[in-house]
Design an enzyme around this catalytic site. Structure first.
Site, PDB file in Angstrom:
ATOM      1  CG  HIS A 127      -7.400   2.698   1.290  1.00  0.00           C
ATOM      2  ND1 HIS A 127      -6.618   2.854   2.411  1.00  0.00           N
ATOM      3  CD2 HIS A 127      -6.602   2.122   0.351  1.00  0.00           C
ATOM      4  CE1 HIS A 127      -5.396   2.416   2.163  1.00  0.00           C
ATOM      5  NE2 HIS A 127      -5.368   1.954   0.925  1.00  0.00           N
ATOM      6  CB  CYS A 166      -0.889  -0.031   1.246  1.00  0.00           C
ATOM      7  SG  CYS A 166      -1.978   1.393   1.401  1.00  0.00           S
ATOM      8  CG  HIS A 225      -5.627  -2.413  -1.385  1.00  0.00           C
ATOM      9  ND1 HIS A 225      -4.622  -3.061  -0.702  1.00  0.00           N
ATOM     10  CD2 HIS A 225      -5.368  -1.095  -1.267  1.00  0.00           C
ATOM     11  CE1 HIS A 225      -3.794  -2.156  -0.194  1.00  0.00           C
ATOM     12  NE2 HIS A 225      -4.228  -0.948  -0.532  1.00  0.00           N
ATOM     13  CD  GLU A 226      -6.557   1.558  -3.804  1.00  0.00           C
ATOM     14  OE1 GLU A 226      -6.739   2.517  -3.027  1.00  0.00           O
ATOM     15  OE2 GLU A 226      -5.449   1.007  -3.924  1.00  0.00           O
TER      16      GLU A 226
END
Length: 182
Positions: free
Chosen positions: A157, A110, A153-154
């Site tokens: 966030h 990341c 993953h994004e």
């Protein structure tokens, strides 16, 4: 003129906040920021620019990583050598996913985590993501393998989740017979 982004470090509390839905139309600043993210991610994947601008290679960024808690993600995916597809998703939602789970064999990284983190992150092998483009038009993509990992993953966030939150502390690594490693 390329301007390197200031990406927050994992210790910054902004990264643990739940981001807010975006209301259209997008501001001029948000559109400019999206373009800066595309430029940064593209340059980070081209060795010449990576070295010139001292960039860490990355394929995705979310607005919270820039200290802005809005539900916007950008993924720059290299489909073949030097050719990139850009994915800009506003208010993205995973609407379906495969039962099959996979993990990146080398582990995930990341741009907000400036250290090595050992362990595999189990993610869905395929996801369908819906959201909106920069003009407020509804968009949808079916992603698989690396691209599916990037979307998950994004989107994490946007909910204040970092990839290492998913690593099983008691059993950080999977064997090939337990899960497909890509």
């Amino acid at each position: 003129m390329f301007k390197k982004l200031k990406i927050l470090d994992e210790k910054d509390p902004h990264l643990r906040m739940i981001s807010e839905e975006v209301v259209f139309p997008l501001s001029k600043e948000d559109k400019q920021r999206i373009q800066q993210m595309i430029d940064h991610l593209t340059y980070s994947q081209i060795e010449e620019y990576e070295k010139k601008y001292h960039l860490r290679p990355g394929m995705g960024l979310a607005f919270p990583q820039l200290g802005i808690n809005k539900r916007i993600i950008v993924i720059v995916y290299e489909v073949e050598d030097g050719i990139f597809d850009n994915y800009v998703f506003i208010n993205p939602k995973i609407i379906s996913y495969s039962n099959e789970m996979i993990a990146a064999e080398a582990g995930e990284g990341c741009l907000s985590v400036n250290r090595e983190v050992e362990g595999h992150v189990a993610r869905h092998a395929r996801v369908t993501v819906e959201g909106f483009d920069e003009d407020g038009n509804k968009i949808k993509v079916r992603a698989r393998e690396d691209l599916a990992l990037a979307f998950q993953h994004e989107i994490d966030h946007l909910d204040g989740i970092l990839f290492y939150d998913h690593i099983n502390k008691k059993k950080p690594f999977y064997k090939e017979q337990e899960m497909r490693l890509i």
